[in-house]
Design a protein around this motif. Structure first.
Motif, mmCIF file in Angstrom:
data_model
loop_
_atom_site.group_PDB
_atom_site.id
_atom_site.type_symbol
_atom_site.label_atom_id
_atom_site.label_comp_id
_atom_site.label_asym_id
_atom_site.label_seq_id
_atom_site.Cartn_x
_atom_site.Cartn_y
_atom_site.Cartn_z
ATOM 1 N N ARG A 121 8.015 -4.447 -1.840
ATOM 2 C CA ARG A 121 7.430 -3.283 -1.176
ATOM 3 C C ARG A 121 5.913 -3.219 -1.309
ATOM 4 O O ARG A 121 5.262 -2.469 -0.613
ATOM 5 C CB ARG A 121 8.041 -2.006 -1.745
ATOM 6 C CG ARG A 121 9.528 -1.946 -1.543
ATOM 7 C CD ARG A 121 10.166 -0.721 -2.160
ATOM 8 N NE ARG A 121 9.366 0.016 -3.077
ATOM 9 C CZ ARG A 121 9.399 -0.094 -4.420
ATOM 10 N NH1 ARG A 121 10.151 -0.884 -4.990
ATOM 11 N NH2 ARG A 121 8.656 0.614 -5.208
ATOM 12 N N ALA A 156 9.990 -1.193 3.361
ATOM 13 C CA ALA A 156 9.272 0.041 3.033
ATOM 14 C C ALA A 156 7.978 -0.332 2.306
ATOM 15 O O ALA A 156 7.807 -0.096 1.121
ATOM 16 C CB ALA A 156 10.141 0.943 2.162
ATOM 17 N N TYR A 157 7.071 -0.928 3.039
ATOM 18 C CA TYR A 157 5.851 -1.462 2.457
ATOM 19 C C TYR A 157 4.807 -0.374 2.225
ATOM 20 O O TYR A 157 4.472 0.378 3.135
ATOM 21 C CB TYR A 157 5.245 -2.527 3.380
ATOM 22 C CG TYR A 157 6.177 -3.659 3.706
ATOM 23 C CD1 TYR A 157 6.566 -4.561 2.726
ATOM 24 C CD2 TYR A 157 6.668 -3.824 4.994
ATOM 25 C CE1 TYR A 157 7.420 -5.601 3.021
ATOM 26 C CE2 TYR A 157 7.528 -4.870 5.301
ATOM 27 C CZ TYR A 157 7.904 -5.747 4.306
ATOM 28 O OH TYR A 157 8.745 -6.779 4.602
ATOM 29 N N ARG A 158 4.249 -0.346 1.011
ATOM 30 C CA ARG A 158 3.191 0.611 0.692
ATOM 31 C C ARG A 158 1.946 0.343 1.549
ATOM 32 O O ARG A 158 1.159 1.237 1.818
ATOM 33 C CB ARG A 158 2.821 0.552 -0.785
ATOM 34 C CG ARG A 158 3.964 0.848 -1.753
ATOM 35 C CD ARG A 158 4.754 2.076 -1.437
ATOM 36 N NE ARG A 158 4.051 3.310 -1.713
ATOM 37 C CZ ARG A 158 4.539 4.521 -1.478
ATOM 38 N NH1 ARG A 158 5.735 4.667 -0.969
ATOM 39 N NH2 ARG A 158 3.848 5.585 -1.734
ATOM 40 N N LEU A 177 0.477 2.475 4.370
ATOM 41 C CA LEU A 177 -0.329 3.670 4.110
ATOM 42 C C LEU A 177 -1.829 3.377 4.012
ATOM 43 O O LEU A 177 -2.641 4.300 3.954
ATOM 44 C CB LEU A 177 0.157 4.342 2.815
ATOM 45 C CG LEU A 177 1.626 4.771 2.828
ATOM 46 C CD1 LEU A 177 2.036 5.319 1.465
ATOM 47 C CD2 LEU A 177 1.882 5.786 3.920
ATOM 48 N N ARG A 211 5.481 4.337 12.366
ATOM 49 C CA ARG A 211 6.391 5.418 11.982
ATOM 50 C C ARG A 211 7.704 5.323 12.748
ATOM 51 O O ARG A 211 8.790 5.397 12.156
ATOM 52 C CB ARG A 211 5.733 6.776 12.242
ATOM 53 C CG ARG A 211 6.643 7.959 11.936
ATOM 54 C CD ARG A 211 6.222 9.207 12.685
ATOM 55 N NE ARG A 211 6.169 8.948 14.120
ATOM 56 C CZ ARG A 211 5.436 9.650 14.976
ATOM 57 N NH1 ARG A 211 4.685 10.644 14.557
ATOM 58 N NH2 ARG A 211 5.446 9.370 16.266
ATOM 59 N N GLU A 258 12.138 5.496 -0.336
ATOM 60 C CA GLU A 258 10.813 4.897 -0.127
ATOM 61 C C GLU A 258 10.442 4.958 1.359
ATOM 62 O O GLU A 258 9.320 5.304 1.710
ATOM 63 C CB GLU A 258 10.787 3.441 -0.616
ATOM 64 C CG GLU A 258 10.910 3.299 -2.113
ATOM 65 C CD GLU A 258 9.680 3.756 -2.852
ATOM 66 O OE1 GLU A 258 8.551 3.475 -2.386
ATOM 67 O OE2 GLU A 258 9.825 4.394 -3.904
ATOM 68 N N ASP A 298 9.535 8.535 2.271
ATOM 69 C CA ASP A 298 8.223 8.912 1.765
ATOM 70 C C ASP A 298 7.110 8.355 2.660
ATOM 71 O O ASP A 298 6.176 9.072 3.042
ATOM 72 C CB ASP A 298 8.046 8.412 0.328
ATOM 73 C CG ASP A 298 6.672 8.738 -0.222
ATOM 74 O OD1 ASP A 298 6.257 9.907 -0.162
ATOM 75 O OD2 ASP A 298 6.005 7.802 -0.716
ATOM 76 N N ILE A 299 7.215 7.097 3.015
ATOM 77 C CA ILE A 299 6.190 6.479 3.865
ATOM 78 C C ILE A 299 6.181 7.123 5.252
ATOM 79 O O ILE A 299 5.119 7.435 5.799
ATOM 80 C CB ILE A 299 6.415 4.952 3.944
ATOM 81 C CG1 ILE A 299 6.137 4.323 2.575
ATOM 82 C CG2 ILE A 299 5.530 4.319 5.016
ATOM 83 C CD1 ILE A 299 6.587 2.883 2.441
ATOM 84 N N GLN A 314 4.464 10.540 5.127
ATOM 85 C CA GLN A 314 3.006 10.457 5.040
ATOM 86 C C GLN A 314 2.384 10.010 6.369
ATOM 87 O O GLN A 314 1.354 10.558 6.787
ATOM 88 C CB GLN A 314 2.605 9.496 3.922
ATOM 89 C CG GLN A 314 2.906 10.064 2.535
ATOM 90 C CD GLN A 314 2.400 9.157 1.441
ATOM 91 O OE1 GLN A 314 1.209 8.873 1.381
ATOM 92 N NE2 GLN A 314 3.302 8.701 0.583
ATOM 93 N N ILE A 315 3.014 9.060 7.024
ATOM 94 C CA ILE A 315 2.491 8.614 8.323
ATOM 95 C C ILE A 315 2.627 9.714 9.357
ATOM 96 O O ILE A 315 1.719 9.947 10.159
ATOM 97 C CB ILE A 315 3.200 7.323 8.785
ATOM 98 C CG1 ILE A 315 2.838 6.161 7.849
ATOM 99 C CG2 ILE A 315 2.807 6.979 10.227
ATOM 100 C CD1 ILE A 315 3.615 4.875 8.123
#
Length: 195
Positions: free
Chosen positions: A63, A102-104, A107, A133, A180, A183-184, A187-188
């Motif tokens: 991730r 689900a790559y950080r 972000l 997204r 995960e 969450d991403i 935020q997007i």
């Protein structure tokens, strides 16, 4: 350990580097942090991140990918007013990724949106983020519809330091990965909605 004993920590993490596993990549992330915070080796980290982006394919189990390295290098570029370099490095990282993970790193444009504004690419990245997204939402929907009957859960005893975990589990459970993604996506979605 890696903040107070950088030499020893770097040696320990270096032993894990080239095994091609998620743990090996987590070690690379730590070495980037140590090289920047412990030794001020910004140029070495920049070169290693660029080499990593060219040679290492993203995998859904990893991730973090080049997240911390890109984050460190682009922070330096921002301080120096090199906004095009920020945008180029982040776009290179985004180009490596599929919507299956689900790559950080998804972000990173949010953290560096000012650079996109400075180079006149704000609208373009906002549209790209909306596509990211939507792609992640499709993957998450598919994951939920095809969830395994049995799931395993790893308890994570960790905390986030500069966007990465201080303790890494080899593999997260299916539902943990779904969280995960959520969450991403959240935020997007907040980012896209505010544009």
């Amino acid at each position: 350990f890696w903040n107070f004993m950088p030499k020893e920590a770097k040696a320990a993490y270096t032993e894990l580097l080239n095994d091609g596993s998620v743990l090996g990549n987590a070690a690379r992330q730590r070495i980037w942090v140590i090289n920047v915070n412990g030794f001020g080796l910004h140029d070495e980290v920049e070169k290693d991140v660029q080499d990593y982006q060219k040679t290492v394919k993203s995998t859904v189990d990893d991730r973090f990918g080049a997240f911390s390295g890109v984050n460190f290098v682009t922070a330096r570029y921002k301080r120096e007013g090199e906004h095009q370099k920020v945008v180029d490095m982040i776009n290179t990282e985004l180009d490596r990724l599929s919507f299956k993970g689900a790559y950080r790193s998804f972000l990173l444009p949010i953290r560096s949106f000012e650079s996109y504004q400075q180079v006149g690419a704000a609208d373009k990245i906002a549209k790209r983020m909306a596509k990211i997204r939507d792609g992640l939402k499709t993957t998450l929907k598919d994951r939920k519809e095809n969830a395994p009957e049995k799931d395993f859960m790893h308890t994570q005893y960790c905390s986030s330091v500069q966007g990465m975990l201080t303790a890494v589990t080899e593999k997260l459970g299916y539902e943990q990965i779904n969280k995960e993604f959520e969450d991403i996506i959240t935020q997007i979605d907040e980012f896209v909605s505010s544009r």
